[in-house]
Design an enzyme around this catalytic site. Sequence first.
Site, PDB file in Angstrom:
ATOM      1  N   ARG A  34      35.770  13.214  77.889  1.00 53.61           N
ATOM      2  CA  ARG A  34      35.727  11.592  77.382  1.00 53.61           C
ATOM      3  C   ARG A  34      34.524  11.417  76.632  1.00 53.61           C
ATOM      4  O   ARG A  34      33.475  12.137  76.480  1.00 53.61           O
ATOM      5  CB  ARG A  34      35.388  11.013  78.777  1.00 53.61           C
ATOM      6  CG  ARG A  34      36.954  11.066  79.529  1.00 53.61           C
ATOM      7  CD  ARG A  34      36.929  10.104  80.590  1.00 53.61           C
ATOM      8  NE  ARG A  34      38.352  10.071  81.389  1.00 53.61           N
ATOM      9  CZ  ARG A  34      39.369   9.414  80.903  1.00 53.61           C
ATOM     10  NH1 ARG A  34      39.449   8.891  79.717  1.00 53.61           N
ATOM     11  NH2 ARG A  34      40.475   9.732  81.351  1.00 53.61           N
ATOM     12  N   ASP A  35      34.941  10.470  75.484  1.00 56.21           N
ATOM     13  CA  ASP A  35      33.958  10.270  74.597  1.00 56.21           C
ATOM     14  C   ASP A  35      32.717   9.263  75.388  1.00 56.21           C
ATOM     15  O   ASP A  35      32.865   8.530  76.013  1.00 56.21           O
ATOM     16  CB  ASP A  35      34.468   9.386  73.693  1.00 56.21           C
ATOM     17  CG  ASP A  35      33.691   9.130  72.349  1.00 56.21           C
ATOM     18  OD1 ASP A  35      33.923   9.588  71.173  1.00 56.21           O
ATOM     19  OD2 ASP A  35      32.579   8.421  72.411  1.00 56.21           O
ATOM     20  N   ILE A  36      31.773   9.386  75.164  1.00 55.35           N
ATOM     21  CA  ILE A  36      30.529   8.904  75.553  1.00 55.35           C
ATOM     22  C   ILE A  36      30.245   7.399  75.163  1.00 55.35           C
ATOM     23  O   ILE A  36      29.834   6.575  76.137  1.00 55.35           O
ATOM     24  CB  ILE A  36      29.016   9.459  75.474  1.00 55.35           C
ATOM     25  CG1 ILE A  36      28.125   9.290  76.543  1.00 55.35           C
ATOM     26  CG2 ILE A  36      28.596   9.163  73.872  1.00 55.35           C
ATOM     27  CD1 ILE A  36      26.792  10.426  76.660  1.00 55.35           C
ATOM     28  N   GLU A 105      30.312  12.061  62.438  1.00 51.68           N
ATOM     29  CA  GLU A 105      28.929  12.076  62.935  1.00 51.68           C
ATOM     30  C   GLU A 105      28.651  13.435  63.545  1.00 51.68           C
ATOM     31  O   GLU A 105      27.389  13.881  63.343  1.00 51.68           O
ATOM     32  CB  GLU A 105      28.863  10.989  64.315  1.00 51.68           C
ATOM     33  CG  GLU A 105      28.591   9.509  64.254  1.00 51.68           C
ATOM     34  CD  GLU A 105      28.608   9.053  65.450  1.00 51.68           C
ATOM     35  OE1 GLU A 105      28.095   9.311  66.350  1.00 51.68           O
ATOM     36  OE2 GLU A 105      29.147   7.845  65.301  1.00 51.68           O
ATOM     37  N   VAL A 106      29.575  13.840  64.167  1.00 53.20           N
ATOM     38  CA  VAL A 106      29.032  15.278  64.821  1.00 53.20           C
ATOM     39  C   VAL A 106      29.786  16.493  63.921  1.00 53.20           C
ATOM     40  O   VAL A 106      31.116  16.370  63.811  1.00 53.20           O
ATOM     41  CB  VAL A 106      29.793  15.377  66.038  1.00 53.20           C
ATOM     42  CG1 VAL A 106      29.299  16.559  66.657  1.00 53.20           C
ATOM     43  CG2 VAL A 106      28.904  14.179  66.992  1.00 53.20           C
ATOM     44  N   HIS A 110      36.373  17.862  65.711  1.00 52.45           N
ATOM     45  CA  HIS A 110      36.848  17.014  67.139  1.00 52.45           C
ATOM     46  C   HIS A 110      38.086  15.863  66.608  1.00 52.45           C
ATOM     47  O   HIS A 110      38.007  15.548  65.500  1.00 52.45           O
ATOM     48  CB  HIS A 110      35.927  16.470  67.799  1.00 52.45           C
ATOM     49  CG  HIS A 110      35.110  15.445  66.959  1.00 52.45           C
ATOM     50  ND1 HIS A 110      34.223  15.810  65.995  1.00 52.45           N
ATOM     51  CD2 HIS A 110      35.078  14.134  66.664  1.00 52.45           C
ATOM     52  CE1 HIS A 110      33.445  15.200  65.222  1.00 52.45           C
ATOM     53  NE2 HIS A 110      34.317  13.832  65.790  1.00 52.45           N
ATOM     54  N   HIS A 112      39.980  12.708  67.955  1.00 50.92           N
ATOM     55  CA  HIS A 112      40.019  11.738  68.857  1.00 50.92           C
ATOM     56  C   HIS A 112      41.288  11.278  69.355  1.00 50.92           C
ATOM     57  O   HIS A 112      42.077  11.088  68.498  1.00 50.92           O
ATOM     58  CB  HIS A 112      39.401  10.370  68.418  1.00 50.92           C
ATOM     59  CG  HIS A 112      37.777  10.391  67.699  1.00 50.92           C
ATOM     60  ND1 HIS A 112      36.918   9.853  68.374  1.00 50.92           N
ATOM     61  CD2 HIS A 112      37.563  10.962  66.680  1.00 50.92           C
ATOM     62  CE1 HIS A 112      35.824   9.999  67.582  1.00 50.92           C
ATOM     63  NE2 HIS A 112      36.003  10.684  66.602  1.00 50.92           N
TER      64      HIS A 112
HETATM   65  P1  AMP Z   1      32.763  11.081  64.641  1.00 47.97           P
HETATM   66  O1  AMP Z   1      32.241   9.946  64.149  1.00 47.97           O
HETATM   67  O2  AMP Z   1      34.145  11.424  64.489  1.00 47.97           O
HETATM   68  O3  AMP Z   1      31.890  12.566  64.350  1.00 47.97           O
HETATM   69  O4  AMP Z   1      32.756  10.760  66.226  1.00 47.97           O
HETATM   70  C1  AMP Z   1      31.844  11.592  67.200  1.00 47.97           C
HETATM   71  C2  AMP Z   1      32.010  11.062  68.508  1.00 47.97           C
HETATM   72  O5  AMP Z   1      31.143  11.701  69.551  1.00 47.97           O
HETATM   73  C3  AMP Z   1      31.571   9.334  68.804  1.00 47.97           C
HETATM   74  O6  AMP Z   1      32.952   8.751  69.009  1.00 47.97           O
HETATM   75  C4  AMP Z   1      30.570   9.587  69.757  1.00 47.97           C
HETATM   76  O7  AMP Z   1      30.634   8.591  70.809  1.00 47.97           O
HETATM   77  C5  AMP Z   1      30.807  10.720  70.483  1.00 47.97           C
HETATM   78  N1  AMP Z   1      29.628  11.414  71.129  1.00 47.97           N
HETATM   79  C6  AMP Z   1      28.476  11.901  70.974  1.00 47.97           C
HETATM   80  N2  AMP Z   1      27.775  12.506  71.827  1.00 47.97           N
HETATM   81  C7  AMP Z   1      28.711  12.774  72.776  1.00 47.97           C
HETATM   82  C8  AMP Z   1      28.490  13.202  73.940  1.00 47.97           C
HETATM   83  N3  AMP Z   1      27.196  13.940  74.257  1.00 47.97           N
HETATM   84  N4  AMP Z   1      29.629  13.312  74.790  1.00 47.97           N
HETATM   85  C9  AMP Z   1      30.650  12.524  74.666  1.00 47.97           C
HETATM   86  N5  AMP Z   1      30.996  12.131  73.223  1.00 47.97           N
HETATM   87  C10 AMP Z   1      29.941  12.137  72.258  1.00 47.97           C
END
Ligand code: AMP
Length: 127
Positions: A34-36, A105-106, A110, A112
């Site tokens: 689950r997204d945080i 961001e990450v 991934h 969503h």
């Molecule tokens: P993106 O902008 O597509 O890279 O989205 C990265 C997503 O990772 C965002 O929706 C964040 O809320 C989610 N996220 C960041 N850290 C965590 C975590 N520790 N556990 C779950 N989701 C996370």
Amino acid sequence: MPYSYDDDNIFAKILRGEIPNDTVLETEHSLAFRDIRPQAPEHVLIIPKGKYVSFDHFAQEATAEEITDFTRAVGEVCRKLGVAPGAAGGGYRLISNAGRDGVQEVPHLHVHVLGGRVLGPMLAHPA
Ligand code: AMP
């Protein structure tokens, strides 16, 4: 420019068990959690366990087994969440942000899965 993978990204830490996560599904090659910061009643991220930065990186370098596993994991998550239209769900949206313009961001691939309500227009600010 070829991809270089950052082992310190937050999803790499989740995969190494250094950071907890709310797991929805785990398979041989994929993890869903689950997204945080959920942006819909259902908001789950599916990641491959391999070191891939983005979808195009994965599509180019992943094995057929990884690609099959990941694709099936996305479908299974949709069914598990009860959003799959083929199983009487209301529907869902898949998003995979990549790079600067995708506002990623990450830097670990991934997808969503968002659902649980009508999600509205695809982009907040269409061109
Ligand atoms: P993106 O902008 O597509 O890279 O989205 C990265 C997503 O990772 C965002 O929706 C964040 O809320 C989610 N996220 C960041 N850290 C965590 C975590 N520790 N556990 C779950 N989701 C996370």
